[in-house]
Write an enzyme that holds these catalytic residues in place. Structure first.
Site, short mmCIF file in Angstrom:
data_model
loop_
_atom_site.label_atom_id
_atom_site.label_comp_id
_atom_site.label_asym_id
_atom_site.label_seq_id
_atom_site.Cartn_x
_atom_site.Cartn_y
_atom_site.Cartn_z
N GLU A 230 39.10 -22.00 -34.12
CA GLU A 230 40.55 -22.08 -34.27
C GLU A 230 40.90 -22.22 -35.73
O GLU A 230 40.25 -22.96 -36.46
CB GLU A 230 41.04 -23.30 -33.48
CG GLU A 230 42.49 -23.68 -33.73
CD GLU A 230 42.94 -24.87 -32.86
OE1 GLU A 230 42.21 -25.23 -31.92
OE2 GLU A 230 44.00 -25.42 -33.16
N ASP A 232 44.27 -23.21 -37.69
CA ASP A 232 45.68 -23.59 -37.59
C ASP A 232 46.38 -23.26 -38.89
O ASP A 232 46.33 -24.01 -39.85
CB ASP A 232 45.81 -25.08 -37.30
CG ASP A 232 45.36 -25.40 -35.89
OD1 ASP A 232 45.36 -24.47 -35.07
OD2 ASP A 232 45.02 -26.55 -35.61
N GLU A 235 51.21 -25.87 -38.46
CA GLU A 235 51.59 -26.86 -37.45
C GLU A 235 52.65 -27.68 -38.13
O GLU A 235 52.36 -28.42 -39.06
CB GLU A 235 50.41 -27.77 -37.10
CG GLU A 235 49.34 -27.05 -36.33
CD GLU A 235 48.25 -28.01 -35.87
OE1 GLU A 235 48.19 -28.28 -34.66
OE2 GLU A 235 47.51 -28.50 -36.72
N HIS A 246 39.33 -25.27 -38.30
CA HIS A 246 38.46 -26.09 -37.47
C HIS A 246 37.04 -25.59 -37.42
O HIS A 246 36.20 -26.13 -36.73
CB HIS A 246 38.95 -26.11 -36.03
CG HIS A 246 40.24 -26.81 -35.90
ND1 HIS A 246 40.33 -28.16 -35.82
CD2 HIS A 246 41.50 -26.35 -35.85
CE1 HIS A 246 41.59 -28.51 -35.72
NE2 HIS A 246 42.31 -27.43 -35.74
#
Ligand SMILES: *[C@@H]1O[C@H](CO)[C@@H](O)[C@H](O)[C@H]1NC(C)=O
Ligand SMILES: *[C@@H]1O[C@H](CO)[C@@H](O)[C@H](O)[C@H]1NC(C)=O
Length: 396
Positions: A230, A232, A235, A246
């Site tokens: 993942e 990101d 966010e 991640h």
């Protein structure tokens, strides 16, 4: 979270699906909202061409009912014990429905934009949040190779307060989703936290051993989770933001900039207005060396701030930066909680606090009553080689 348009895949994964008897209902046909984005080449955003895309809502948000009828297989945070005494019968007995995007889920698209409402009062139920994926065509997710490229979008999160998270991220889902419904019905979600709030994993109902959430009437966790890489990219709410890869070795790391002096309503990056967010994935082949972030607002390019934490310098993410940050913050694992689609941006360790949101914000019942009109709008998505999506001043 109000959203999470999982745009997809850091790299393509070859995926072998088990045979699934999961079926598709016939009460509501599935028509994906269309949303164009741009693929760029050349320099400075001057040569970008439209790609006709569409979006799909995740299967988890859909009505799941007994085959051929109207009785719920899953309601609120519980499975129907008659239809779903075990995973296999549940998979066989239940079918998944098409979505009425705007009236049931509060999802609308413009020619190149996507707006997601937090709470939508529909004819039969009240919907909370949503998660959508960008598609290549009606039955395949769009896959992106991030390394060597940059990903740019505009976001308006002026109506997204504390406790909510308007996220946009990449996860390595199987391009075709799972089972008969496939990507067309938004199946196949996975993330770096091994999402366990999924009603179906790999085409099988996750009913046995399901634990309803203690504070969210619309969520629970099953025994099985779905894990994958993942990234990101975004966010955020109008108060805080984080950028979190991640997939770093050995245990994954989590990094955000301290933006309290810099990011917010009326600040350098002014969240009361639409802003452009640029993320560059610098490296070659499968070797990601650095992740750089820029904002563009009012015609001005704003570099990511240097952290205000003593001992930390540099405004991009590199392995050295991560190692240093880890040493200072002693972070172990990803601190954010995406559970139930309602992510809290809250810190649980020193050094992770961002902005002025209360660390207790994000409790579903609070945000649902305090922020019924919250929404986030993503638009003008561009993707291409480094330097192709926006004009970066030479000094940066
Ligand atoms: C549960 O499923 C059965 C069919 O297996 C159905 O008759 C019943 O109405 C359902 N219960 C609820 C509460 O929807
Ligand atoms: C189904 O049930 C078993 C046994 O309770 C469980 O361990 C398994 O992970 C469940 N979920 C899926 C998606 O297969």
């Amino acid at each position: 979270m109000v959203s999470s348009s999982a745009l997809k895949a850091i790299t393509g994964f070859l995926y072998a699906s088990t045979v699934s008897a999961q079926a598709i209902g016939t009460q509501q046909s599935e028509t994906h909202p269309k949303m164009a984005w741009k693929r760029c080449t050349g320099k400075g955003g001057s040569s970008c061409t439209n790609v006709n895309g569409e979006v799909v809502i995740d299967a988890n948000w859909r009505w799941l009912h007994v085959k051929g009828g109207y009785a719920n297989c899953y309601d609120g945070n519980k499975w129907n014990a008659t239809a779903c005494p075990d995973n296999a019968s549940c998979t066989k007995n239940c079918e998944i429905e098409g979505a009425d995007y705007s009236s049931t889920y509060g999802i609308t698209t413009g020619s190149d934009s996507l707006t997601l409402k937090f709470i939508t009062k529909g004819q039969y139920a009240t919907n909370i949040g949503s998660r959508l994926y960008l598609m290549k065509d009606s039955s395949n997710y769009e896959m992106f190779k991030l390394i060597g490229n940059e990903f740019t979008f505009d976001v308006d999160l002026s109506q997204l307060p504390c406790g909510l998270n308007g996220a946009l991220y990449f996860v390595s889902m199987p391009q075709k989703g799972h089972g008969t419904p496939g990507a067309k019905y938004g199946t196949g979600y996975c993330d770096a936290q091994c999402a366990r709030d999924l009603k179906f994993v790999d085409g099988q109902a996750n009913a046995e051993g399901w634990q309803p959430s203690s504070n969210d009437p619309n969520a629970g966790v099953g025994k099985k989770g779905a894990c994958c890489a993942e990234m990101d990219v975004w966010e955020a709410n109008s108060i805080s933001t984080a950028l979190t890869p991640h997939s770093c070795q050995p245990e994954g790391y989590s990094v955000c900039e301290d933006t309290s002096y810099y990011y917010g309503k009326g600040m350098t990056v002014d969240t009361s207005k639409t802003m452009t967010v640029v993320t560059q994935f610098i490296g070659s082949g499968s070797n990601l060396q650095e992740i750089k972030r820029f904002y563009v607002q009012g015609g001005k390019v704003i570099a990511n701030p240097e952290p205000t934490i003593p001992g930390m310098t540099g405004n991009s993410l590199t392995q050295a930066w991560c190692d240093k940050e880890k040493e200072i913050f002693q972070e172990e694992i990803y601190p954010f909680n995406k559970f139930g689609g309602m992510a809290s941006m809250d810190p649980d360790k020193p050094g992770i606090a961002r902005g002025s949101c209360d660390t207790s914000s994000g409790v579903p019942s609070d945000v649902e009553s305090n922020s019924p009109n919250a929404q986030v709008k993503f638009s003008n998505i561009k993707f291409g080689p480094i330097g192709s999506t926006f004009a970066q001043p030479a000094s940066m």
